[in-house]
Motif scaffolding. Sequence first.
Motif, PDB file in Angstrom:
ATOM      1  N   GLU A   3      86.494  35.739  95.063  1.00 60.51           N
ATOM      2  CA  GLU A   3      85.395  35.891  96.017  1.00 60.51           C
ATOM      3  C   GLU A   3      85.023  34.573  96.682  1.00 60.51           C
ATOM      4  O   GLU A   3      84.482  34.551  97.778  1.00 60.51           O
ATOM      5  CB  GLU A   3      84.165  36.474  95.315  1.00 60.51           C
ATOM      6  CG  GLU A   3      84.353  37.871  94.790  1.00 60.51           C
ATOM      7  CD  GLU A   3      85.010  37.892  93.418  1.00 60.51           C
ATOM      8  OE1 GLU A   3      84.896  36.902  92.668  1.00 60.51           O
ATOM      9  OE2 GLU A   3      85.661  38.891  93.103  1.00 60.51           O
ATOM     10  N   ALA A   4      85.306  33.451  96.027  1.00 63.97           N
ATOM     11  CA  ALA A   4      84.962  32.131  96.566  1.00 63.97           C
ATOM     12  C   ALA A   4      85.988  31.639  97.582  1.00 63.97           C
ATOM     13  O   ALA A   4      85.688  30.754  98.379  1.00 63.97           O
ATOM     14  CB  ALA A   4      84.825  31.122  95.439  1.00 63.97           C
ATOM     15  N   LEU A   5      87.185  32.203  97.571  1.00 65.11           N
ATOM     16  CA  LEU A   5      88.244  31.751  98.478  1.00 65.11           C
ATOM     17  C   LEU A   5      88.227  32.546  99.774  1.00 65.11           C
ATOM     18  O   LEU A   5      88.056  33.765  99.765  1.00 65.11           O
ATOM     19  CB  LEU A   5      89.610  31.906  97.814  1.00 65.11           C
ATOM     20  CG  LEU A   5      89.858  31.030  96.594  1.00 65.11           C
ATOM     21  CD1 LEU A   5      91.197  31.380  95.977  1.00 65.11           C
ATOM     22  CD2 LEU A   5      89.806  29.571  96.955  1.00 65.11           C
ATOM     23  N   VAL A   6      88.423  31.850 100.866  1.00 60.78           N
ATOM     24  CA  VAL A   6      88.540  32.480 102.178  1.00 60.78           C
ATOM     25  C   VAL A   6      89.744  31.897 102.896  1.00 60.78           C
ATOM     26  O   VAL A   6      90.237  30.824 102.540  1.00 60.78           O
ATOM     27  CB  VAL A   6      87.268  32.285 103.043  1.00 60.78           C
ATOM     28  CG1 VAL A   6      86.080  32.987 102.433  1.00 60.78           C
ATOM     29  CG2 VAL A   6      86.978  30.828 103.274  1.00 60.78           C
ATOM     30  N   PRO A  33     100.734  31.473  98.893  1.00 57.44           N
ATOM     31  CA  PRO A  33     101.311  31.636  97.558  1.00 57.44           C
ATOM     32  C   PRO A  33     100.368  31.175  96.450  1.00 57.44           C
ATOM     33  O   PRO A  33      99.486  30.342  96.668  1.00 57.44           O
ATOM     34  CB  PRO A  33     102.550  30.737  97.608  1.00 57.44           C
ATOM     35  CG  PRO A  33     102.198  29.675  98.593  1.00 57.44           C
ATOM     36  CD  PRO A  33     101.335  30.359  99.627  1.00 57.44           C
ATOM     37  N   ILE A  34     100.596  31.745  95.271  1.00 60.22           N
ATOM     38  CA  ILE A  34      99.911  31.296  94.063  1.00 60.22           C
ATOM     39  C   ILE A  34     101.008  30.770  93.143  1.00 60.22           C
ATOM     40  O   ILE A  34     101.919  31.511  92.767  1.00 60.22           O
ATOM     41  CB  ILE A  34      99.137  32.438  93.383  1.00 60.22           C
ATOM     42  CG1 ILE A  34      98.079  32.975  94.331  1.00 60.22           C
ATOM     43  CG2 ILE A  34      98.528  31.970  92.071  1.00 60.22           C
ATOM     44  CD1 ILE A  34      97.365  34.209  93.828  1.00 60.22           C
ATOM     45  N   PRO A  39      96.138  28.796  93.676  1.00 61.73           N
ATOM     46  CA  PRO A  39      96.359  29.225  95.067  1.00 61.73           C
ATOM     47  C   PRO A  39      96.634  28.014  95.957  1.00 61.73           C
ATOM     48  O   PRO A  39      95.906  27.033  95.927  1.00 61.73           O
ATOM     49  CB  PRO A  39      95.052  29.897  95.467  1.00 61.73           C
ATOM     50  CG  PRO A  39      94.125  29.778  94.324  1.00 61.73           C
ATOM     51  CD  PRO A  39      94.786  29.021  93.237  1.00 61.73           C
ATOM     52  N   ILE A  40      97.703  28.105  96.724  1.00 61.02           N
ATOM     53  CA  ILE A  40      98.084  27.045  97.660  1.00 61.02           C
ATOM     54  C   ILE A  40      97.574  27.460  99.036  1.00 61.02           C
ATOM     55  O   ILE A  40      98.190  28.265  99.732  1.00 61.02           O
ATOM     56  CB  ILE A  40      99.610  26.835  97.681  1.00 61.02           C
ATOM     57  CG1 ILE A  40     100.173  26.694  96.263  1.00 61.02           C
ATOM     58  CG2 ILE A  40      99.973  25.646  98.559  1.00 61.02           C
ATOM     59  CD1 ILE A  40      99.620  25.533  95.477  1.00 61.02           C
ATOM     60  N   MET A  41      96.436  26.890  99.436  1.00 58.24           N
ATOM     61  CA  MET A  41      95.757  27.320 100.654  1.00 58.24           C
ATOM     62  C   MET A  41      96.091  26.436 101.864  1.00 58.24           C
ATOM     63  O   MET A  41      95.283  26.248 102.753  1.00 58.24           O
ATOM     64  CB  MET A  41      94.242  27.355 100.426  1.00 58.24           C
ATOM     65  CG  MET A  41      93.817  28.249  99.268  1.00 58.24           C
ATOM     66  SD  MET A  41      94.347  29.951  99.459  1.00 58.24           S
ATOM     67  CE  MET A  41      93.398  30.440 100.860  1.00 58.24           C
ATOM     68  N   LEU A  42      97.305  25.934 101.902  1.00 60.81           N
ATOM     69  CA  LEU A  42      97.757  25.111 103.022  1.00 60.81           C
ATOM     70  C   LEU A  42      98.473  25.994 104.039  1.00 60.81           C
ATOM     71  O   LEU A  42      99.348  26.791 103.676  1.00 60.81           O
ATOM     72  CB  LEU A  42      98.713  24.019 102.532  1.00 60.81           C
ATOM     73  CG  LEU A  42      98.135  23.059 101.500  1.00 60.81           C
ATOM     74  CD1 LEU A  42      99.231  22.168 100.943  1.00 60.81           C
ATOM     75  CD2 LEU A  42      97.027  22.232 102.122  1.00 60.81           C
TER      76      LEU A  42
END
Length: 52
Positions: A3-6, A33-34, A39-42
Amino acid sequence: MLEALVCPVTHATLRYDAAAQELISEAAGLAFPIRAGIPIMLIDEARQLKAD
């Protein structure tokens, strides 16, 4: 924690794909990808979703 990730592009919520180990941004058409539980949010690491 999900829930904290967007999405870093659209700031929309993400959908978790357990089978592919990815976080999906439908709004941006990207799959992040995870790896090793992180989680790799790039944007450069994201996979482009196929247009149906």
